[in-house]
Every structure is written in C-alpha cells, then in structure tokens.
Scaffold this motif. Structure first.
Motif, mmCIF file in Angstrom:
data_model
loop_
_atom_site.group_PDB
_atom_site.id
_atom_site.type_symbol
_atom_site.label_atom_id
_atom_site.label_comp_id
_atom_site.label_asym_id
_atom_site.label_seq_id
_atom_site.Cartn_x
_atom_site.Cartn_y
_atom_site.Cartn_z
ATOM 1 N N VAL A 139 0.173 2.968 -0.619
ATOM 2 C CA VAL A 139 0.963 3.917 -1.260
ATOM 3 C C VAL A 139 1.956 4.485 -0.426
ATOM 4 O O VAL A 139 2.046 4.593 0.697
ATOM 5 C CB VAL A 139 -0.062 5.064 -1.745
ATOM 6 N N GLU A 140 2.920 5.012 -1.210
ATOM 7 C CA GLU A 140 4.271 5.707 -0.336
ATOM 8 C C GLU A 140 4.142 6.863 -0.453
ATOM 9 O O GLU A 140 4.788 7.536 0.779
ATOM 10 C CB GLU A 140 5.714 5.133 -1.268
ATOM 11 N N GLU A 188 -1.812 9.921 -9.170
ATOM 12 C CA GLU A 188 -1.648 8.549 -8.928
ATOM 13 C C GLU A 188 -0.404 8.236 -8.118
ATOM 14 O O GLU A 188 0.782 8.508 -8.693
ATOM 15 C CB GLU A 188 -1.737 7.909 -10.203
ATOM 16 N N PRO A 190 2.655 6.478 -6.007
ATOM 17 C CA PRO A 190 3.439 5.013 -6.411
ATOM 18 C C PRO A 190 3.043 4.093 -5.414
ATOM 19 O O PRO A 190 2.906 4.558 -4.491
ATOM 20 C CB PRO A 190 4.849 5.479 -6.432
ATOM 21 N N LYS A 191 2.921 2.844 -5.674
ATOM 22 C CA LYS A 191 2.497 1.855 -4.700
ATOM 23 C C LYS A 191 3.688 1.499 -3.947
ATOM 24 O O LYS A 191 4.992 1.290 -4.481
ATOM 25 C CB LYS A 191 2.029 0.429 -5.348
ATOM 26 N N GLU A 193 6.337 -1.235 -2.996
ATOM 27 C CA GLU A 193 6.860 -2.596 -3.359
ATOM 28 C C GLU A 193 6.669 -3.666 -2.417
ATOM 29 O O GLU A 193 7.043 -3.319 -1.348
ATOM 30 C CB GLU A 193 8.144 -2.258 -3.895
#
Length: 200
Positions: A139-140, A188, A190-191, A193
C-alpha cells in the motif's frame, strides 16, 4: 494488525467482564443473563468515559507519536499504534523496515520513549500479524495519512490504528474518539502499482 491489538485500549476490561459474564450466564436464568449484559455495558461505558477523559488531557496526539516512533529507525513505517491507559497514558507503537519490527512505548504527555525497545524479526510474529505487516508493503498510504483522514471523517482524535488484512482485502482501521463515543473508521488504501502494469 490483529483485532486484539487494535483494541488494546479497552481489551483489559473486556476480558475481565466477558470472563465473569460467561461464568454467570452458563447456568443462570435469562434475567441474570440480561443483568450481566447490562452490567457489562455499564462497565464498558465507564471505561470509554475514562479513556475519553484521559484523551482530553494528553499533550501528544497519536499522529505525533507515529512520527516519533518512525524517527527512531530511519526509513521505518508504522504498522500499528494504540493508546493505553492502564497506568500513565502511553502509546504502544510497532514500526517495521524490511524484516525487522520494533515495538516502543511512548509517553503520551512528554513524547519520550519510556520502556526498553523490543526488536524482533517478521518470522517471530504470529501468522495474522505477519500477513498484516507484509500487506503494508503493498500500500502507498502511510498510517499517519490514514489517521489524519479518519480524524477528519469522524471529527475526533485517534486512539489506535493499523493495517488489517481480512477476506482478501487490506484496510487501515482507525479508532477515533468523537464526542462521547468511539468510532471505528475503515479506509481502503491505494495499492502500490507494479512497474509492468503502468505500460498497458
């Protein structure tokens, strides 16, 4: 972060109350069970009031405790944090970098580290905690950002927070004191990339 760890701020009470309630309810009438549940609710409310009173008087907000803990080990990220009030108020914080995890206790009024640091490797954690910490790499968003968002959304001050992986989803869970209530906020993140995915 395991649920038991996230709710460490009240778990010492809940454990005692639940143990008593189970022993009483097992072989008693419905009235006694209802009375036990009401007593447990009253006790939980008393703990919440005490916690909220303590929170109003502490000088170091949870977000600042995160910064203090991360500065102890350059490049580390906070995996979870909780306010504890069983004695003088302190934050228990776990930070992680690569395969190392550090646990520190930070005084909620002075910002100083109050106990000897505990250091361990990722392999020493239980399966659930390992999963949550590994998920942190994907995760960022930082926990400090999640805390800021949760405090704004719930209009209050954070008491605990961390990453929780459940049913294939990874969320930040933050407990916020808002008015005279505790609210659990789930975010949730952000993933991160993957390098190859941006080319499509």
């Amino acid at each position: 972060m395991s649920k038991k760890r996230l709710l460490a701020i009240i778990v010492w009470f809940v454990t005692l109350a639940a143990t008593g309630a189970i022993a009483d309810v097992t072989h008693t009438t419905l009235d006694a069970a209802n009375r036990g549940a009401a007593e447990q609710r009253d006790a939980e409310e008393a703990v919440t009031r005490r916690l909220l009173d303590q929170l109003r008087n502490i000088k170091i907000p949870l977000s600042q405790a995160v910064v203090i803990a991360e500065h102890l080990h350059d490049g580390s990220r906070t995996a979870d944090i909780s306010l504890e009030i069983s004695g003088p108020p302190v934050y228990r914080v776990r930070t992680v970098k690569n395969e190392r995890i550090w646990e520190n206790v930070i005084d909620a009024n002075t910002g100083s580290v109050t106990e000897k640091e505990i250091s361990s490797s990722l392999r020493e954690l239980d399966h659930e905690d390992q999963g949550n910490i590994i998920a942190l790499k994907s995760v960022e968003l930082e926990l400090s950002d999640a805390v800021r968002i949760a405090e704004k959304a719930a209009e209050g001050s954070a008491l605990a927070g961390g990453l929780k992986k459940q049913d294939g989803k990874t969320n930040f869970v933050v407990v916020v004191a808002s008015g005279d209530r505790l609210k659990e906020v789930m975010l949730e993140p952000p993933k991160v990339e993957r390098q190859g995915s941006a080319r499509h």
